[in-house]
Design a protein around this motif. Sequence first.
Motif, PDB file in Angstrom:
ATOM      1  N   ILE B 523       0.847  -1.198   0.000  1.00  0.00           N
ATOM      2  CA  ILE B 523       0.000   0.000   0.000  1.00  0.00           C
ATOM      3  C   ILE B 523       0.885   1.251   0.000  1.00  0.00           C
ATOM      4  O   ILE B 523       0.616   2.228  -0.711  1.00  0.00           O
ATOM      5  CB  ILE B 523      -0.945  -0.013   1.224  1.00  0.00           C
ATOM      6  N   TYR B 524       1.964   1.204   0.794  1.00  0.00           N
ATOM      7  CA  TYR B 524       2.853   2.365   0.850  1.00  0.00           C
ATOM      8  C   TYR B 524       3.507   2.609  -0.509  1.00  0.00           C
ATOM      9  O   TYR B 524       3.600   3.745  -0.970  1.00  0.00           O
ATOM     10  CB  TYR B 524       3.916   2.170   1.931  1.00  0.00           C
ATOM     11  N   LEU B 525       3.943   1.520  -1.173  1.00  0.00           N
ATOM     12  CA  LEU B 525       4.546   1.656  -2.500  1.00  0.00           C
ATOM     13  C   LEU B 525       3.557   2.294  -3.468  1.00  0.00           C
ATOM     14  O   LEU B 525       3.910   3.189  -4.249  1.00  0.00           O
ATOM     15  CB  LEU B 525       4.955   0.282  -3.043  1.00  0.00           C
ATOM     16  N   ALA B 526       2.313   1.821  -3.406  1.00  0.00           N
ATOM     17  CA  ALA B 526       1.297   2.389  -4.289  1.00  0.00           C
ATOM     18  C   ALA B 526       1.129   3.873  -3.998  1.00  0.00           C
ATOM     19  O   ALA B 526       1.020   4.707  -4.901  1.00  0.00           O
ATOM     20  CB  ALA B 526      -0.024   1.653  -4.102  1.00  0.00           C
ATOM     21  N   TYR B 527       1.135   4.218  -2.697  1.00  0.00           N
ATOM     22  CA  TYR B 527       0.991   5.618  -2.291  1.00  0.00           C
ATOM     23  C   TYR B 527       2.137   6.444  -2.841  1.00  0.00           C
ATOM     24  O   TYR B 527       1.952   7.529  -3.395  1.00  0.00           O
ATOM     25  CB  TYR B 527       0.938   5.670  -0.764  1.00  0.00           C
ATOM     26  N   LEU B 528       3.349   5.866  -2.749  1.00  0.00           N
ATOM     27  CA  LEU B 528       4.535   6.594  -3.191  1.00  0.00           C
ATOM     28  C   LEU B 528       4.512   6.811  -4.697  1.00  0.00           C
ATOM     29  O   LEU B 528       4.727   7.917  -5.184  1.00  0.00           O
ATOM     30  CB  LEU B 528       5.764   5.766  -2.806  1.00  0.00           C
ATOM     31  N   PHE B 529       4.197   5.748  -5.428  1.00  0.00           N
ATOM     32  CA  PHE B 529       4.313   5.796  -6.889  1.00  0.00           C
ATOM     33  C   PHE B 529       3.141   6.498  -7.545  1.00  0.00           C
ATOM     34  O   PHE B 529       3.304   7.160  -8.562  1.00  0.00           O
ATOM     35  CB  PHE B 529       4.426   4.378  -7.471  1.00  0.00           C
ATOM     36  N   PHE B 530       1.967   6.319  -7.004  1.00  0.00           N
ATOM     37  CA  PHE B 530       0.796   6.756  -7.758  1.00  0.00           C
ATOM     38  C   PHE B 530       0.100   7.958  -7.141  1.00  0.00           C
ATOM     39  O   PHE B 530      -0.874   8.452  -7.698  1.00  0.00           O
ATOM     40  CB  PHE B 530      -0.183   5.596  -7.929  1.00  0.00           C
ATOM     41  N   LEU B 531       0.597   8.428  -5.977  1.00  0.00           N
ATOM     42  CA  LEU B 531      -0.039   9.612  -5.425  1.00  0.00           C
ATOM     43  C   LEU B 531       1.019  10.660  -5.087  1.00  0.00           C
ATOM     44  O   LEU B 531       0.970  11.792  -5.558  1.00  0.00           O
ATOM     45  CB  LEU B 531      -0.829   9.231  -4.169  1.00  0.00           C
ATOM     46  N   ARG B 533       4.619  10.658  -5.485  1.00  0.00           N
ATOM     47  CA  ARG B 533       5.666  10.929  -6.480  1.00  0.00           C
ATOM     48  C   ARG B 533       5.296  10.289  -7.800  1.00  0.00           C
ATOM     49  O   ARG B 533       5.876   9.284  -8.185  1.00  0.00           O
ATOM     50  CB  ARG B 533       6.997  10.348  -5.991  1.00  0.00           C
ATOM     51  N   ARG B 534       4.290  10.822  -8.438  1.00  0.00           N
ATOM     52  CA  ARG B 534       3.878  10.240  -9.728  1.00  0.00           C
ATOM     53  C   ARG B 534       5.055  10.186 -10.705  1.00  0.00           C
ATOM     54  O   ARG B 534       5.139   9.313 -11.559  1.00  0.00           O
ATOM     55  CB  ARG B 534       2.742  11.059 -10.361  1.00  0.00           C
ATOM     56  N   ALA B 535       5.972  11.154 -10.534  1.00  0.00           N
ATOM     57  CA  ALA B 535       7.090  11.274 -11.475  1.00  0.00           C
ATOM     58  C   ALA B 535       7.934  10.001 -11.491  1.00  0.00           C
ATOM     59  O   ALA B 535       8.395   9.573 -12.550  1.00  0.00           O
ATOM     60  CB  ALA B 535       7.943  12.475 -11.116  1.00  0.00           C
ATOM     61  N   ILE B 536       8.134   9.373 -10.295  1.00  0.00           N
ATOM     62  CA  ILE B 536       8.962   8.165 -10.244  1.00  0.00           C
ATOM     63  C   ILE B 536       8.350   7.072 -11.103  1.00  0.00           C
ATOM     64  O   ILE B 536       9.006   6.467 -11.960  1.00  0.00           O
ATOM     65  CB  ILE B 536       9.100   7.650  -8.799  1.00  0.00           C
ATOM     66  N   ALA B 537       7.043   6.875 -10.903  1.00  0.00           N
ATOM     67  CA  ALA B 537       6.367   5.817 -11.665  1.00  0.00           C
ATOM     68  C   ALA B 537       6.412   6.118 -13.152  1.00  0.00           C
ATOM     69  O   ALA B 537       6.636   5.232 -13.977  1.00  0.00           O
ATOM     70  CB  ALA B 537       4.916   5.693 -11.199  1.00  0.00           C
ATOM     71  N   GLU B 538       6.221   7.406 -13.472  1.00  0.00           N
ATOM     72  CA  GLU B 538       6.183   7.743 -14.893  1.00  0.00           C
ATOM     73  C   GLU B 538       7.546   7.573 -15.544  1.00  0.00           C
ATOM     74  O   GLU B 538       7.656   7.080 -16.672  1.00  0.00           O
ATOM     75  CB  GLU B 538       5.660   9.171 -15.085  1.00  0.00           C
ATOM     76  N   SER B 539       8.613   7.969 -14.812  1.00  0.00           N
ATOM     77  CA  SER B 539       9.937   7.824 -15.415  1.00  0.00           C
ATOM     78  C   SER B 539      10.310   6.353 -15.533  1.00  0.00           C
ATOM     79  O   SER B 539      10.955   5.937 -16.494  1.00  0.00           O
ATOM     80  CB  SER B 539      10.985   8.578 -14.589  1.00  0.00           C
ATOM     81  N   LEU B 540       9.839   5.539 -14.553  1.00  0.00           N
ATOM     82  CA  LEU B 540      10.059   4.098 -14.652  1.00  0.00           C
ATOM     83  C   LEU B 540       9.367   3.537 -15.882  1.00  0.00           C
ATOM     84  O   LEU B 540       9.929   2.732 -16.619  1.00  0.00           O
ATOM     85  CB  LEU B 540       9.503   3.408 -13.404  1.00  0.00           C
ATOM     86  N   ALA B 541       8.133   3.975 -16.096  1.00  0.00           N
ATOM     87  CA  ALA B 541       7.360   3.447 -17.215  1.00  0.00           C
ATOM     88  C   ALA B 541       7.902   3.936 -18.547  1.00  0.00           C
ATOM     89  O   ALA B 541       7.675   3.316 -19.574  1.00  0.00           O
ATOM     90  CB  ALA B 541       5.891   3.851 -17.079  1.00  0.00           C
ATOM     91  N   ARG B 542       8.647   5.081 -18.497  1.00  0.00           N
ATOM     92  CA  ARG B 542       9.160   5.611 -19.766  1.00  0.00           C
ATOM     93  C   ARG B 542      10.475   4.969 -20.174  1.00  0.00           C
ATOM     94  O   ARG B 542      10.804   4.937 -21.356  1.00  0.00           O
ATOM     95  CB  ARG B 542       9.324   7.136 -19.674  1.00  0.00           C
ATOM     96  N   SER B 543      11.224   4.483 -19.173  1.00  0.00           N
ATOM     97  CA  SER B 543      12.497   3.850 -19.516  1.00  0.00           C
ATOM     98  C   SER B 543      12.245   2.647 -20.422  1.00  0.00           C
ATOM     99  O   SER B 543      11.165   2.063 -20.394  1.00  0.00           O
ATOM    100  CB  SER B 543      13.211   3.392 -18.239  1.00  0.00           C
ATOM    101  N   SER B 544      13.269   2.301 -21.238  1.00  0.00           N
ATOM    102  CA  SER B 544      13.017   1.319 -22.298  1.00  0.00           C
ATOM    103  C   SER B 544      12.558  -0.018 -21.717  1.00  0.00           C
ATOM    104  O   SER B 544      11.598  -0.617 -22.203  1.00  0.00           O
ATOM    105  CB  SER B 544      14.270   1.137 -23.145  1.00  0.00           C
ATOM    106  N   VAL B 545      13.246  -0.485 -20.661  1.00  0.00           N
ATOM    107  CA  VAL B 545      12.852  -1.755 -20.052  1.00  0.00           C
ATOM    108  C   VAL B 545      11.451  -1.641 -19.477  1.00  0.00           C
ATOM    109  O   VAL B 545      10.584  -2.509 -19.668  1.00  0.00           O
ATOM    110  CB  VAL B 545      13.847  -2.149 -18.942  1.00  0.00           C
ATOM    111  N   GLY B 546      11.220  -0.538 -18.762  1.00  0.00           N
ATOM    112  CA  GLY B 546       9.917  -0.334 -18.129  1.00  0.00           C
ATOM    113  C   GLY B 546       8.808  -0.303 -19.147  1.00  0.00           C
ATOM    114  O   GLY B 546       7.752  -0.928 -18.958  1.00  0.00           O
ATOM    115  N   ALA B 547       9.049   0.397 -20.265  1.00  0.00           N
ATOM    116  CA  ALA B 547       7.994   0.516 -21.274  1.00  0.00           C
ATOM    117  C   ALA B 547       7.700  -0.845 -21.895  1.00  0.00           C
ATOM    118  O   ALA B 547       6.540  -1.201 -22.119  1.00  0.00           O
ATOM    119  CB  ALA B 547       8.419   1.511 -22.352  1.00  0.00           C
ATOM    120  N   ALA B 548       8.794  -1.610 -22.143  1.00  0.00           N
ATOM    121  CA  ALA B 548       8.594  -2.934 -22.744  1.00  0.00           C
ATOM    122  C   ALA B 548       7.800  -3.822 -21.802  1.00  0.00           C
ATOM    123  O   ALA B 548       6.840  -4.485 -22.206  1.00  0.00           O
ATOM    124  CB  ALA B 548       9.942  -3.567 -23.067  1.00  0.00           C
TER     125      ALA B 548
END
Lengths: 102, 630
Positions: B523-531, B533-548
């Motif tokens: 739950i804490y991870l979800a809070y961190l990533f999706f509420l 620090r959205r930026a962390i999740a988004e940059s993770l999803a944008r990286s090539s491995v993350g996007a794949a």
Amino acid sequence: MPAVPMEHGLFLAALLFALGLIGVLVRRNVIFILMSIEIMLNAAGLAFVVAGSRWAQVDGQVMFVFILAVAAAEVSVGLALVLQLYRHLQTLDIDAASKMRG
Amino acid sequence: MLEWLWLIPALPFAGYVVLALAGARLSRTIVASVGVGSVGLSTALALATGFSFITSPQSNHVYSQTLWTWISVGNFTPTIAFYLDPLSLVMTLVVTFVSFFIHLYSSEFMIGDEGYSRFFAYMNLFVGSMLTLVLADNLLLLYLGWEGVGLCSYLLIGFWYQDPSNGRAARKAFIVTRVGDTAFAIGLFLLFTHLGTLQIQEVMQRAAQQWPMSSPLAVAAAALLLGGAVGKSAQLPLQTWLPDAMAGPTPVSALIHAATMVTAGVYLIARTHVLFSLAPAVQLTVAGIGAATLLLAGFSALSQRDIKRVLAYSTISQIGYMFLALGVGAWSAAIFHLMTHAFFKALLFLAAGVVILAMHEEHDMLKMGGLRRRLPLTFWTFLIGAASLSALPLVTAGFYSKDLILWSAWSSSSGSTWLWVAGLVGALLTSVYTFRMVFLTFFGEAKHDVTYRPGNRMRLTLIVLATLSLIAGLVELPHTLGGRAYFSEFMASALPALDYVRGDTRAELILQIVAGAVSVAGIYLAYLFFLRRRAIAESLARSSVGAALDRFWFAGWGFDWLYKKLFVGPYVWLARVNKDDFIDSIYDGIAKLNEVLYRALSVTESGKVRWYMTGIAFGAIVAIAIAVFL
């Protein structure tokens, strides 16, 4: 009584039969076809009579009388058909009566 | 009271008949009262039956009722008979209870739909079939209910049939589950030819007597039944139909594709547990399938954007937990999780239905946000459901059932540390994707102005299910919390207890703390990533491995692609090659030959008498020649 050899009688019967058959096949006039059929019937009858005399059996002549009766009946029906045919087509040509082709 | 058992499935069927025959001419009020009323009566009857069953002094805790002989051919005489034991009682109660509240909710949710009476007719038919499945005394009647729920699932996924993609989803669900059903049917043939009966209790008895441990027949029978269960319960490798099944109306997803029908596979395995105990290899496969499925579906749920697809993947994942429990021999733990899952997953779907209605048919979570203040009741109930799904320690029902499964996976004689680790990772994933859903939907800034408010019937349903999602776990407390195991004691006469080989109360406490910590960490991870620090999740999803990975998980690990290449493609190719039907061309050829002969012969019928004569003469000559010379 010097008997006529059976082969002669049978040969005559076959000849008559063949003549009759050829008549049926080549003639176009219905009357002639009927006559040819009569010849064929009589050829068959002759063969019976010849065979009957060869084996001294009365059956051959009985059969001939029977054939005569059948031939008489056949001719009466055949002539009635000829009359109807002529009434409808105004001709006795058998080839004209070909409406029932497939 | 018990002799009225047959009425429990009969009432929804009666409702179906009324609605199917006269539904179009009835007013919406009457349609709703017939549709909801029949299931309501059935629920009341199930509660009364359950009460008298529990209080009755019967020692063996079994009641069976034979109505009539279905078919009688030689020694094959299946009956229409119902069998009530603790297992089928719990299933009946869960099915009727959840169905009733979902019907109540639907009577308001579907009010604007033109197929109102058709919807309730199908839903009633579904409930009737599901109850037949659950209460069936023999495997053939069970199979009838099994196919009946499959049919209703198909009809309801394609409920909005004007959209061709809904029809495609319905066909996909029908065909994929049919693969499993075929295996199931072959399993029934096998059981009948070798054991001479399909009556469930006798099958179990004779199998235990006649088949030695791990005999090929027992393995084959168990594996074939597992095939059926895998298809119906959307487990690997037949899980691909469930996410697409979300094309149906939301109450359908809640009832059929979350709470009841998809758990039929779990019920089937629990019902025929003797066969699986006889085939430890197959049972291990069940656990393996469960563990693999719960991980796969958990990862896939992480990257979905459609709120209903997240819930669909989470359903697959939770049923994976139930399979894991079945695989390690924790039969009653699986049924316990089935029950709590039915409550909280139905709740989540129904709350999501309110959100979707409020957002005007918007399913994409990224376009939602800030609904917390606009839909307070929906938010709180959804939060309770999410907490229960994430197994938030102590306060939620999901914690007790999932913890029991994890503990069983660790301590059972057929369990292992690996299965436990898989379950634990799955638990972390569960709470991450669940609270991702909560944060994306209900927190953040509001993107739309929402004026919609759910009515009383929908609110009542949400409140009742939320309450159950909190307290339903109290029927089975672990040793560390007093150890009052009412549920498994009640089940004991139908399902054998777990065979513990390791772990004491102290180990259990440690494992529980670990599981609880994992859930909170998720739950804490979800809070961190999706509420936060959205930026962390988004940059993770944008990286090539993350996007794949994101794309891969979004597509459900590419199973659809694989099956398309492996089965659908070749099949379509074969169909195209054989478009004119090779077998048919033989018969077409015979017909053609006849036609040619007919034309040739009809030429000879010239109407010329002399030709006919020639033919006769020639024929006679040939005949005589044959007679003379041969």
